[in-house]
Design an enzyme around this catalytic site. Structure first.
Site, PDB file in Angstrom:
ATOM      1  N   ARG A   1      -4.690   0.389  -3.262  1.00  0.00           N
ATOM      2  CA  ARG A   1      -3.231   0.382  -3.145  1.00  0.00           C
ATOM      3  C   ARG A   1      -2.678  -0.964  -3.605  1.00  0.00           C
ATOM      4  O   ARG A   1      -2.995  -2.002  -3.020  1.00  0.00           O
ATOM      5  CB  ARG A   1      -2.804   0.641  -1.701  1.00  0.00           C
ATOM      6  CG  ARG A   1      -3.127   2.028  -1.190  1.00  0.00           C
ATOM      7  CD  ARG A   1      -2.518   2.239   0.182  1.00  0.00           C
ATOM      8  NE  ARG A   1      -2.718   3.591   0.666  1.00  0.00           N
ATOM      9  CZ  ARG A   1      -2.130   4.079   1.760  1.00  0.00           C
ATOM     10  NH1 ARG A   1      -1.328   3.307   2.477  1.00  0.00           N
ATOM     11  NH2 ARG A   1      -2.363   5.326   2.142  1.00  0.00           N
TER      12      ARG A   1
ATOM     13  N   ASP B   1       0.425  -3.707  -4.325  1.00  0.00           N
ATOM     14  CA  ASP B   1       1.689  -4.081  -3.696  1.00  0.00           C
ATOM     15  C   ASP B   1       2.848  -3.958  -4.675  1.00  0.00           C
ATOM     16  O   ASP B   1       2.656  -3.788  -5.886  1.00  0.00           O
ATOM     17  CB  ASP B   1       1.615  -5.526  -3.194  1.00  0.00           C
ATOM     18  CG  ASP B   1       0.629  -5.703  -2.052  1.00  0.00           C
ATOM     19  OD1 ASP B   1       0.375  -4.722  -1.328  1.00  0.00           O
ATOM     20  OD2 ASP B   1       0.113  -6.824  -1.883  1.00  0.00           O
TER      21      ASP B   1
ATOM     22  N   TYR C   1      -9.635  -7.504 -10.750  1.00  0.00           N
ATOM     23  CA  TYR C   1      -8.250  -7.885 -11.010  1.00  0.00           C
ATOM     24  C   TYR C   1      -8.198  -9.065 -11.974  1.00  0.00           C
ATOM     25  O   TYR C   1      -9.136  -9.867 -12.046  1.00  0.00           O
ATOM     26  CB  TYR C   1      -7.539  -8.300  -9.724  1.00  0.00           C
ATOM     27  CG  TYR C   1      -7.094  -7.168  -8.834  1.00  0.00           C
ATOM     28  CD1 TYR C   1      -5.788  -6.674  -8.898  1.00  0.00           C
ATOM     29  CD2 TYR C   1      -7.961  -6.594  -7.909  1.00  0.00           C
ATOM     30  CE1 TYR C   1      -5.366  -5.643  -8.063  1.00  0.00           C
ATOM     31  CE2 TYR C   1      -7.549  -5.564  -7.079  1.00  0.00           C
ATOM     32  CZ  TYR C   1      -6.247  -5.097  -7.158  1.00  0.00           C
ATOM     33  OH  TYR C   1      -5.834  -4.084  -6.337  1.00  0.00           O
TER      34      TYR C   1
ATOM     35  N   ARG D   1      -3.920 -12.676  -4.481  1.00  0.00           N
ATOM     36  CA  ARG D   1      -2.792 -13.580  -4.695  1.00  0.00           C
ATOM     37  C   ARG D   1      -2.903 -14.841  -3.852  1.00  0.00           C
ATOM     38  O   ARG D   1      -2.497 -15.927  -4.282  1.00  0.00           O
ATOM     39  CB  ARG D   1      -1.484 -12.842  -4.422  1.00  0.00           C
ATOM     40  CG  ARG D   1      -1.181 -11.770  -5.462  1.00  0.00           C
ATOM     41  CD  ARG D   1      -0.180 -10.751  -4.967  1.00  0.00           C
ATOM     42  NE  ARG D   1       1.060 -11.394  -4.585  1.00  0.00           N
ATOM     43  CZ  ARG D   1       1.981 -10.814  -3.806  1.00  0.00           C
ATOM     44  NH1 ARG D   1       1.762  -9.571  -3.321  1.00  0.00           N
ATOM     45  NH2 ARG D   1       3.076 -11.445  -3.497  1.00  0.00           N
TER      46      ARG D   1
END
Length: 284
Positions: A60, A62, A123, A211
């Site tokens: 999922r 953001d 990522y 992040r």
């Protein structure tokens, strides 16, 4: 725990990409535009299904986070799949908005679960540190940092984070969820256009983890903190006031990895177990 489709249904794997700027994240929300909501509506519409469908996703994302290698699955009635399998991708292309695309549609092998069968997610986070700012054509996918960053120093800091740890210091805690993850790769490279790109790969990620890790490493890269600082924050297991969760638009889910078909069901079952760290000095 069995996770096979219901009798008469077929599990379908979807490979998709999206620009996250216009979405309030992946997960469906009332009165908010989400990737899941757009896809489920499109699938139900083009297949003329009487009931809503429900997608399961590998990770999922953001609000504002992009994806080019996202994977999801949906269970469809067998007769519908047989009739539409060869044209579903094209029909979705005609129904979906421009900022989400389905590039792959295929019947999933036995034991496949988009979320629990995955063995890793990769990522990329993109940072521009040119004093004049980010190329306007890249602004939606690259974070501008107003000081030069040292890629070599950030690489050194990233190596100290590898392995299985409790990443509570880098995650937004969720009730009943573990923050133990195995970080497989953290590396930075400077592209020819000057953009610094972080590759972060793990068996799974908790909320805000990538992040926050990037935020800690940027502090090293621009000279605010020493190379060992991100590892010190990790060892502390609590959020550190100096570490910012960097903005979402620089982050893209690039790829999800799965085991060979004969190991899918085994991985599916293993991933559902709540894991704990093995105490040091004991045998696993």
């Amino acid at each position: 725990m069995s996770d096979e489709p219901a009798p008469g249904s077929v599990r379908v794997r979807l490979d998709l990409a999206y620009d996250g700027a216009g979405f309030s994240g992946w997960a469906k929300q009332r009165e908010r535009r989400t990737v899941q909501g757009e896809l489920e509506d499109a699938i139900r519409t083009v297949l003329r299904l009487p009931e809503p469908v429900e997608l399961t996703v590998a990770g999922r994302t953001d609000a504002g986070v992009h994806a080019r290698g996202q994977v999801a699955h949906v269970d469809l009635p067998g007769e519908v799949w047989d009739a539409e399998r060869d044209r579903l991708r094209r029909r979705l292309a005609g129904r979906l908005p421009w900022d989400v695309r389905v590039f792959g549609v295929a019947e999933a092998p036995a034991g496949f679960d988009a979320r629990f069968s995955a063995v890793w997610r990769r990522y990329a986070y993109r940072v521009g540190d040119h004093p004049g700012g980010v190329d306007p054509l890249l602004r939606g996918h690259v974070l501008w940092h107003d000081r030069p960053v040292d890629v070599a120093a950030m690489n050194e800091a990233g190596q100290l984070l590898l392995g299985e740890h409790d990443f509570a210091a880098y995650c937004k805690k969720r009730e009943g969820a573990t923050t133990i993850r195995r970080l497989l790769q953290v590396s930075w490279e400077r592209r020819e256009d000057g953009v610094a790109v972080a590759t972060v790969k793990a068996d799974a990620f908790c909320h805000n983890m990538v992040r926050a890790l990037v935020g800690a490493m940027i502090l090293v890269g621009d000279g605010h903190k020493h190379v060992g600082f991100p590892a010190e924050v990790l060892a502390g297991r609590v959020r550190h006031s100096a570490v910012n969760v960097v903005r979402p638009h620089g982050l893209t889910l690039e790829e999800v990895g799965y085991p060979p078909p004969h190991l899918l069901a085994q991985r599916n079952a293993e991933a559902r177990n709540l894991r704990t760290l093995t105490p040091r000095g004991t045998c696993a």
